[in-house]
Motif scaffolding. Sequence first.
Motif, short mmCIF file in Angstrom:
data_model
loop_
_atom_site.label_atom_id
_atom_site.label_comp_id
_atom_site.label_asym_id
_atom_site.label_seq_id
_atom_site.Cartn_x
_atom_site.Cartn_y
_atom_site.Cartn_z
N VAL A 34 0.88 -1.16 0.00
CA VAL A 34 0.00 0.00 0.00
C VAL A 34 0.92 1.22 0.00
O VAL A 34 1.73 1.38 0.91
CB VAL A 34 -0.93 0.03 1.23
N ALA A 35 0.82 2.03 -1.02
CA ALA A 35 1.69 3.19 -1.16
C ALA A 35 1.54 4.13 0.03
O ALA A 35 0.45 4.29 0.58
CB ALA A 35 1.38 3.94 -2.45
N GLU A 36 2.67 4.73 0.42
CA GLU A 36 2.64 5.70 1.51
C GLU A 36 1.66 6.83 1.25
O GLU A 36 1.07 7.37 2.18
CB GLU A 36 4.04 6.30 1.72
N SER A 37 1.49 7.16 0.00
CA SER A 37 0.61 8.27 -0.36
C SER A 37 -0.86 7.88 -0.35
O SER A 37 -1.74 8.72 -0.53
CB SER A 37 0.98 8.79 -1.75
N SER A 38 -1.15 6.60 -0.11
CA SER A 38 -2.54 6.14 -0.09
C SER A 38 -3.29 6.73 1.10
O SER A 38 -2.69 7.04 2.14
CB SER A 38 -2.61 4.62 0.01
N SER A 39 -4.58 6.83 0.95
CA SER A 39 -5.41 7.36 2.03
C SER A 39 -5.51 6.35 3.18
O SER A 39 -5.24 5.15 3.00
CB SER A 39 -6.82 7.64 1.50
N HIS A 40 -5.89 6.85 4.31
CA HIS A 40 -6.12 5.97 5.46
C HIS A 40 -7.22 4.97 5.14
O HIS A 40 -7.16 3.82 5.58
CB HIS A 40 -6.51 6.80 6.70
N GLU A 41 -8.20 5.40 4.34
CA GLU A 41 -9.29 4.52 3.97
C GLU A 41 -8.79 3.35 3.12
O GLU A 41 -9.25 2.22 3.28
CB GLU A 41 -10.38 5.29 3.21
N LYS A 42 -7.86 3.62 2.22
CA LYS A 42 -7.28 2.56 1.37
C LYS A 42 -6.54 1.55 2.24
O LYS A 42 -6.70 0.34 2.07
CB LYS A 42 -6.34 3.18 0.33
N LEU A 43 -5.71 2.05 3.17
CA LEU A 43 -4.98 1.16 4.06
C LEU A 43 -5.95 0.33 4.89
O LEU A 43 -5.78 -0.89 5.02
CB LEU A 43 -4.04 1.96 4.97
N ALA A 44 -6.97 0.96 5.43
CA ALA A 44 -7.97 0.25 6.23
C ALA A 44 -8.70 -0.80 5.40
O ALA A 44 -8.96 -1.90 5.87
CB ALA A 44 -8.96 1.24 6.83
N SER A 45 -8.98 -0.48 4.15
CA SER A 45 -9.67 -1.41 3.26
C SER A 45 -8.82 -2.65 2.98
O SER A 45 -9.32 -3.78 3.04
CB SER A 45 -10.02 -0.70 1.95
N VAL A 46 -7.55 -2.43 2.69
CA VAL A 46 -6.65 -3.56 2.43
C VAL A 46 -6.49 -4.40 3.68
O VAL A 46 -6.56 -5.64 3.63
CB VAL A 46 -5.27 -3.07 1.90
N ALA A 47 -6.29 -3.75 4.82
CA ALA A 47 -6.14 -4.48 6.08
C ALA A 47 -7.39 -5.29 6.40
O ALA A 47 -7.30 -6.47 6.77
CB ALA A 47 -5.82 -3.51 7.21
N ALA A 48 -8.56 -4.69 6.23
CA ALA A 48 -9.82 -5.39 6.51
C ALA A 48 -9.99 -6.59 5.59
O ALA A 48 -10.44 -7.66 6.03
CB ALA A 48 -11.00 -4.42 6.37
N ARG A 49 -9.64 -6.41 4.32
CA ARG A 49 -9.77 -7.53 3.37
C ARG A 49 -8.90 -8.70 3.80
O ARG A 49 -9.33 -9.85 3.78
CB ARG A 49 -9.39 -7.06 1.96
N ILE A 50 -7.68 -8.41 4.21
CA ILE A 50 -6.77 -9.48 4.63
C ILE A 50 -7.27 -10.11 5.93
O ILE A 50 -7.27 -11.34 6.07
CB ILE A 50 -5.34 -8.95 4.78
N ILE A 51 -7.68 -9.29 6.87
CA ILE A 51 -8.18 -9.80 8.15
C ILE A 51 -9.37 -10.72 7.94
O ILE A 51 -9.50 -11.76 8.60
CB ILE A 51 -8.55 -8.63 9.09
N ASN A 52 -10.24 -10.38 7.01
CA ASN A 52 -11.48 -11.14 6.81
C ASN A 52 -11.37 -12.27 5.81
O ASN A 52 -12.35 -12.98 5.58
CB ASN A 52 -12.60 -10.18 6.38
#
Length: 75
Positions: free
Chosen positions: A22-40
Amino acid sequence: LTGGHQLKNAHHLSEQGAIEVVAESSSHEKLASVAARIINDAQQRHQLSSSLHKLAKPEAASQIAQLILAVAKGN
């Protein structure tokens, strides 16, 4: 990042299926989305874990230390 080494390493691991980048320039929402997808997604977590495990070199630190000592001793 100096020389971009960390990003190059991250892309290599990503290409091997071992991490999600996840690029450093990505939004917090993008990071949260990727993390949630992996968690779930247990299957994706297993795939990431398995791929990362295949790339692991658990003896690397010891081998490097031994090489440094050998060079320092002139061997």
